[in-house]
Motif scaffolding. Structure first.
Motif, PDB file in Angstrom:
ATOM      1  N   GLY A 393       0.809  -1.216   0.000  1.00 58.17           N
ATOM      2  CA  GLY A 393       0.000   0.000   0.000  1.00 58.17           C
ATOM      3  C   GLY A 393       0.835   1.256   0.000  1.00 58.17           C
ATOM      4  O   GLY A 393       1.985   1.269   0.459  1.00 58.17           O
ATOM      5  N   ILE A 394       0.266   2.328  -0.537  1.00 58.85           N
ATOM      6  CA  ILE A 394       0.897   3.649  -0.535  1.00 58.85           C
ATOM      7  C   ILE A 394      -0.203   4.701  -0.513  1.00 58.85           C
ATOM      8  O   ILE A 394      -1.224   4.572  -1.189  1.00 58.85           O
ATOM      9  N   LEU A 395      -0.001   5.753   0.293  1.00 59.04           N
ATOM     10  CA  LEU A 395      -1.019   6.783   0.457  1.00 59.04           C
ATOM     11  C   LEU A 395      -0.510   8.111  -0.093  1.00 59.04           C
ATOM     12  O   LEU A 395       0.590   8.558   0.242  1.00 59.04           O
ATOM     13  N   ALA A 396      -1.312   8.738  -0.954  1.00 56.91           N
ATOM     14  CA  ALA A 396      -0.976  10.051  -1.513  1.00 56.91           C
ATOM     15  C   ALA A 396      -1.796  11.118  -0.792  1.00 56.91           C
ATOM     16  O   ALA A 396      -3.018  10.997  -0.666  1.00 56.91           O
ATOM     17  N   LEU A 397      -1.101  12.166  -0.323  1.00 52.71           N
ATOM     18  CA  LEU A 397      -1.754  13.269   0.376  1.00 52.71           C
ATOM     19  C   LEU A 397      -1.978  14.411  -0.602  1.00 52.71           C
ATOM     20  O   LEU A 397      -1.028  14.948  -1.172  1.00 52.71           O
ATOM     21  N   GLY A 398      -3.209  14.794  -0.805  1.00 54.01           N
ATOM     22  CA  GLY A 398      -3.529  15.870  -1.739  1.00 54.01           C
ATOM     23  C   GLY A 398      -3.376  17.246  -1.116  1.00 54.01           C
ATOM     24  O   GLY A 398      -3.172  17.399   0.090  1.00 54.01           O
ATOM     25  N   ALA A 399      -3.477  18.269  -1.948  1.00 50.74           N
ATOM     26  CA  ALA A 399      -3.350  19.648  -1.483  1.00 50.74           C
ATOM     27  C   ALA A 399      -4.538  20.032  -0.602  1.00 50.74           C
ATOM     28  O   ALA A 399      -5.680  19.627  -0.857  1.00 50.74           O
ATOM     29  N   ILE A 400      -4.258  20.811   0.424  1.00 47.87           N
ATOM     30  CA  ILE A 400      -5.323  21.327   1.288  1.00 47.87           C
ATOM     31  C   ILE A 400      -5.890  22.593   0.651  1.00 47.87           C
ATOM     32  O   ILE A 400      -5.150  23.525   0.332  1.00 47.87           O
ATOM     33  N   ARG A 401      -7.222  22.610   0.458  1.00 50.95           N
ATOM     34  CA  ARG A 401      -7.863  23.745  -0.208  1.00 50.95           C
ATOM     35  C   ARG A 401      -9.047  24.252   0.622  1.00 50.95           C
ATOM     36  O   ARG A 401      -9.728  23.465   1.283  1.00 50.95           O
ATOM     37  N   LYS A 402      -9.270  25.550   0.570  1.00 50.86           N
ATOM     38  CA  LYS A 402     -10.470  26.117   1.193  1.00 50.86           C
ATOM     39  C   LYS A 402     -11.598  26.079   0.185  1.00 50.86           C
ATOM     40  O   LYS A 402     -11.497  26.648  -0.900  1.00 50.86           O
ATOM     41  N   ILE A 403     -12.692  25.380   0.542  1.00 52.71           N
ATOM     42  CA  ILE A 403     -13.806  25.232  -0.395  1.00 52.71           C
ATOM     43  C   ILE A 403     -15.136  25.414   0.354  1.00 52.71           C
ATOM     44  O   ILE A 403     -15.209  25.186   1.565  1.00 52.71           O
ATOM     45  N   PRO A 404     -16.181  25.818  -0.363  1.00 56.78           N
ATOM     46  CA  PRO A 404     -17.518  25.889   0.275  1.00 56.78           C
ATOM     47  C   PRO A 404     -18.014  24.480   0.539  1.00 56.78           C
ATOM     48  O   PRO A 404     -17.862  23.582  -0.294  1.00 56.78           O
ATOM     49  N   SER A 405     -18.599  24.295   1.702  1.00 55.36           N
ATOM     50  CA  SER A 405     -18.999  22.938   2.081  1.00 55.36           C
ATOM     51  C   SER A 405     -20.280  22.972   2.906  1.00 55.36           C
ATOM     52  O   SER A 405     -20.564  23.962   3.602  1.00 55.36           O
ATOM     53  N   VAL A 406     -21.056  21.908   2.819  1.00 57.73           N
ATOM     54  CA  VAL A 406     -22.272  21.768   3.633  1.00 57.73           C
ATOM     55  C   VAL A 406     -21.865  21.307   5.031  1.00 57.73           C
ATOM     56  O   VAL A 406     -21.187  20.291   5.189  1.00 57.73           O
ATOM     57  N   ILE A 407     -22.268  22.058   6.027  1.00 59.14           N
ATOM     58  CA  ILE A 407     -21.940  21.724   7.413  1.00 59.14           C
ATOM     59  C   ILE A 407     -23.230  21.304   8.116  1.00 59.14           C
ATOM     60  O   ILE A 407     -24.216  22.054   8.148  1.00 59.14           O
ATOM     61  N   GLU A 408     -23.203  20.088   8.665  1.00 55.57           N
ATOM     62  CA  GLU A 408     -24.385  19.552   9.335  1.00 55.57           C
ATOM     63  C   GLU A 408     -24.325  19.858  10.827  1.00 55.57           C
ATOM     64  O   GLU A 408     -23.323  19.590  11.482  1.00 55.57           O
ATOM     65  N   THR A 409     -25.403  20.413  11.327  1.00 51.93           N
ATOM     66  CA  THR A 409     -25.485  20.702  12.769  1.00 51.93           C
ATOM     67  C   THR A 409     -26.837  20.223  13.291  1.00 51.93           C
ATOM     68  O   THR A 409     -27.742  19.873  12.512  1.00 51.93           O
ATOM     69  N   SER A 410     -26.969  20.227  14.614  1.00 53.16           N
ATOM     70  CA  SER A 410     -28.242  19.812  15.223  1.00 53.16           C
ATOM     71  C   SER A 410     -29.358  20.795  14.903  1.00 53.16           C
ATOM     72  O   SER A 410     -30.549  20.462  14.966  1.00 53.16           O
ATOM     73  N   GLU A 411     -28.961  22.006  14.539  1.00 54.68           N
ATOM     74  CA  GLU A 411     -29.951  23.034  14.230  1.00 54.68           C
ATOM     75  C   GLU A 411     -30.228  23.125  12.732  1.00 54.68           C
ATOM     76  O   GLU A 411     -30.985  23.997  12.300  1.00 54.68           O
ATOM     77  N   GLY A 412     -29.558  22.239  11.944  1.00 58.58           N
ATOM     78  CA  GLY A 412     -29.792  22.261  10.509  1.00 58.58           C
ATOM     79  C   GLY A 412     -28.482  22.404   9.740  1.00 58.58           C
ATOM     80  O   GLY A 412     -27.403  22.567  10.325  1.00 58.58           O
ATOM     81  N   ASP A 413     -28.579  22.341   8.415  1.00 57.44           N
ATOM     82  CA  ASP A 413     -27.400  22.420   7.556  1.00 57.44           C
ATOM     83  C   ASP A 413     -27.166  23.853   7.090  1.00 57.44           C
ATOM     84  O   ASP A 413     -28.116  24.616   6.889  1.00 57.44           O
ATOM     85  N   TYR A 414     -25.897  24.180   6.900  1.00 59.05           N
ATOM     86  CA  TYR A 414     -25.580  25.487   6.331  1.00 59.05           C
ATOM     87  C   TYR A 414     -24.278  25.380   5.543  1.00 59.05           C
ATOM     88  O   TYR A 414     -23.529  24.407   5.657  1.00 59.05           O
ATOM     89  N   ILE A 415     -24.020  26.403   4.718  1.00 59.12           N
ATOM     90  CA  ILE A 415     -22.823  26.430   3.876  1.00 59.12           C
ATOM     91  C   ILE A 415     -21.736  27.237   4.582  1.00 59.12           C
ATOM     92  O   ILE A 415     -21.979  28.346   5.083  1.00 59.12           O
ATOM     93  N   GLY A 416     -20.529  26.671   4.606  1.00 60.06           N
ATOM     94  CA  GLY A 416     -19.400  27.359   5.227  1.00 60.06           C
ATOM     95  C   GLY A 416     -18.115  27.072   4.462  1.00 60.06           C
ATOM     96  O   GLY A 416     -18.057  26.181   3.599  1.00 60.06           O
ATOM     97  N   ILE A 417     -17.081  27.847   4.758  1.00 62.34           N
ATOM     98  CA  ILE A 417     -15.770  27.645   4.134  1.00 62.34           C
ATOM     99  C   ILE A 417     -14.962  26.708   5.017  1.00 62.34           C
ATOM    100  O   ILE A 417     -14.730  27.000   6.198  1.00 62.34           O
ATOM    101  N   ARG A 418     -14.509  25.595   4.435  1.00 66.23           N
ATOM    102  CA  ARG A 418     -13.762  24.591   5.188  1.00 66.23           C
ATOM    103  C   ARG A 418     -12.448  24.261   4.465  1.00 66.23           C
ATOM    104  O   ARG A 418     -12.342  24.378   3.235  1.00 66.23           O
ATOM    105  N   SER A 419     -11.455  23.830   5.219  1.00 71.50           N
ATOM    106  CA  SER A 419     -10.185  23.351   4.646  1.00 71.50           C
ATOM    107  C   SER A 419     -10.297  21.846   4.440  1.00 71.50           C
ATOM    108  O   SER A 419     -10.496  21.086   5.406  1.00 71.50           O
ATOM    109  N   LYS A 420     -10.190  21.444   3.183  1.00 68.89           N
ATOM    110  CA  LYS A 420     -10.375  20.022   2.872  1.00 68.89           C
ATOM    111  C   LYS A 420      -9.241  19.507   1.973  1.00 68.89           C
ATOM    112  O   LYS A 420      -8.554  20.276   1.307  1.00 68.89           O
TER     113      LYS A 420
END
Length: 457
Positions: A393-420
């Motif tokens: 096995g071999i694991l490739a680590l991709g670039a970390i990027r800031k992207i808009p993402s759906v964030i799930e919370t107990s109060e509902g979903d919303y869009i936020g900027i996350r590092s992925k």
């Protein structure tokens, strides 16, 4: 005479041979213990091989560019402290034989020339000319007067073979000048009749000049640059092709939210450097996660040998590092699961620096059980890395990027900027099925996403 056989040391289970690139010592040289005797190269590293004893090098069993198997004797070292007499006797005998053969060959040439040499005019001096020199002079049309004028570099001022050859060459160079002048004159005076002999002398020279110019134009018009592959490049290429033809490569990809991890590192990296004297990059953090996942899924920490699977006791993670010349090397972090983050950062930084400076030791690129490559360093989002044999096995680590993402919370979903980022896992489907390959990379992702932002380093 006490002898020591200097053998090619073991350089890892996947390395069975190496190319001898340089002899650092010659026969008869004194050698101290741990002093380098020769250099070798594999697809993983260039390295020096030191002597294990004090002594004198008495025999070299391989030449430069020879391929040597691990365990083969490369050199013989005398440990008596004195150079064995037979070494020097052997060298003197070889030199005497070589000199005798050369003398016999010259005698044969002179004898043949004595029989076949054309008759040359009588010299006005008592200067001696060998039959070989006379023969060359006759064939090249050199008169006895010219011979008398040639400075000799041989014994007692005699004209040697090289003297007459150099004279003939210089005379031909001088004779070419009128042809060039005639060619230029003929071009500027085309309306003036030229005698036939003159045309016959000039035209071949012009034809050859045009032909040469045309040839040069063809060669330079391509515009391509042919670059010979480096020795390490050739070895890496073969290693990659062999891996693809050996392992059944399969890939699994997973997206990871590393926002907490990124924020934590940004907050502590300055204090980390002040306290530990080391920069805190993302690499040791990722390797810590991989080590934990390998401990959880030990069947990813295996190798294949024939029809058997070898389950590794230690977790030794290879860290692929790019070299300035474009090649790749994989130093190994031994017992990675036993290092804390500070220890991991120190080892990673040290190996990275010495990789770029070509200062790694052979044992630092061997015994890896799993490999990680950071393709994100060059901006790649994900990749399909080739397995480093005989690992699975071999694991490739991709670039970390800031992207808009759906964030799930107990109060509902919303869009936020996350590092992925993406993790790309290549594994050998001969022994690792899709479930194990996917669970392993998921374990790495879970560890990174659950990063404690209040953690101390």
């Amino acid at each position: 005479m006490a002898k020591f056989e200097l053998k090619l040391p073991k350089m890892g289970e996947s390395v069975a041979e190496a190319t001898l690139t340089t002899w650092l010592k010659e026969v008869g040289d004194e050698i101290e213990m741990d002093e380098a005797v020769f250099e070798i190269a594999t697809d993983k590293v260039d390295s020096e091989v030191p002597s294990e004893v004090d002594g004198i090098l008495v025999e070299k069993l391989f030449n430069v560019d020879d391929v040597v198997k691990v365990g083969q004797t490369v050199a013989i070292i005398s440990t008596d402290g004195d150079a064995p007499e037979e070494v020097f006797i052997k060298e003197e005998a070889e030199e005497q034989i070589e000199a005798s053969v050369q003398e016999i060959e010259e005698t044969i040439v002179i004898a043949k020339d004595s029989v076949q040499a054309p008759v040359l005019g009588q010299s006005s001096t008592d200067r001696f000319y060998s039959p070989l020199v006379k023969n060359i002079a006759k064939q090249e049309g050199v008169t006895i007067e010219e011979l008398d004028a040639i400075p000799g570099t041989g014994k007692e001022g005699r004209v040697s073979k090289n003297d007459i050859i150099n004279y003939v060459a210089s005379r031909k160079t001088k004779n070419k000048a009128p042809e060039v002048v005639l060619e230029k004159v003929s071009k500027s005076t085309e309306s003036i009749p030229v005698s036939k002999p003159l045309v016959n002398v000039v035209k071949p020279a012009a034809a050859e000049t045009n032909k040469a110019a045309e040839t040069n134009k063809i060669e330079s018009s391509s515009g391509h640059e042919v670059i010979e592959m480096s020795r390490m490049g050739k070895l890496i290429a073969k290693h990659m092709v062999d891996s693809v033809s050996t392992s059944a490569h399969v890939q699994s990809f997973i997206e990871v939210d590393v926002t907490n991890l990124v924020n934590w590192r940004n907050n502590v990296k300055k204090a980390f450097e002040e306290q530990e004297g080391e920069k805190l990059t993302f690499t040791p953090i990722f390797l810590e996660a991989v080590a934990k996942a390998l401990k959880k899924y030990p069947l990813m920490n295996i190798s294949i040998q024939g029809d058997t699977v070898i389950k590794k006791k230690n977790i030794n993670i290879g860290m692929a590092a790019a070299l300035p010349d474009g090649n790749l090397i994989v130093p190994v972090i031994k017992n990675a699961d036993q290092l804390n983050l500070v220890g991991m950062a120190k080892v990673v930084n040290d190996l990275a620096v010495r990789s770029r400076n070509n200062a790694l030791k052979p044992d630092e690129v061997q015994d890896g059980t799993y490999t990680v490559t950071n393709v994100g360093t060059f901006g790649s989002v994900f990749g399909t890395p080739i397995i480093n044999q005989p690992q699975v096995g071999i694991l490739a680590l991709g670039a970390i990027r800031k992207i808009p993402s759906v964030i799930e919370t107990s109060e509902g979903d919303y869009i936020g900027i996350r590092s992925k980022m993406y993790l790309s896992h290549s594994y050998d489907h001969r022994v690792v099925n899709g479930a194990l390959g996917s669970m392993f990379v998921k374990a790495v992702a879970d560890y990174l996403e659950a990063w404690d932002i209040n953690r101390d380093f």
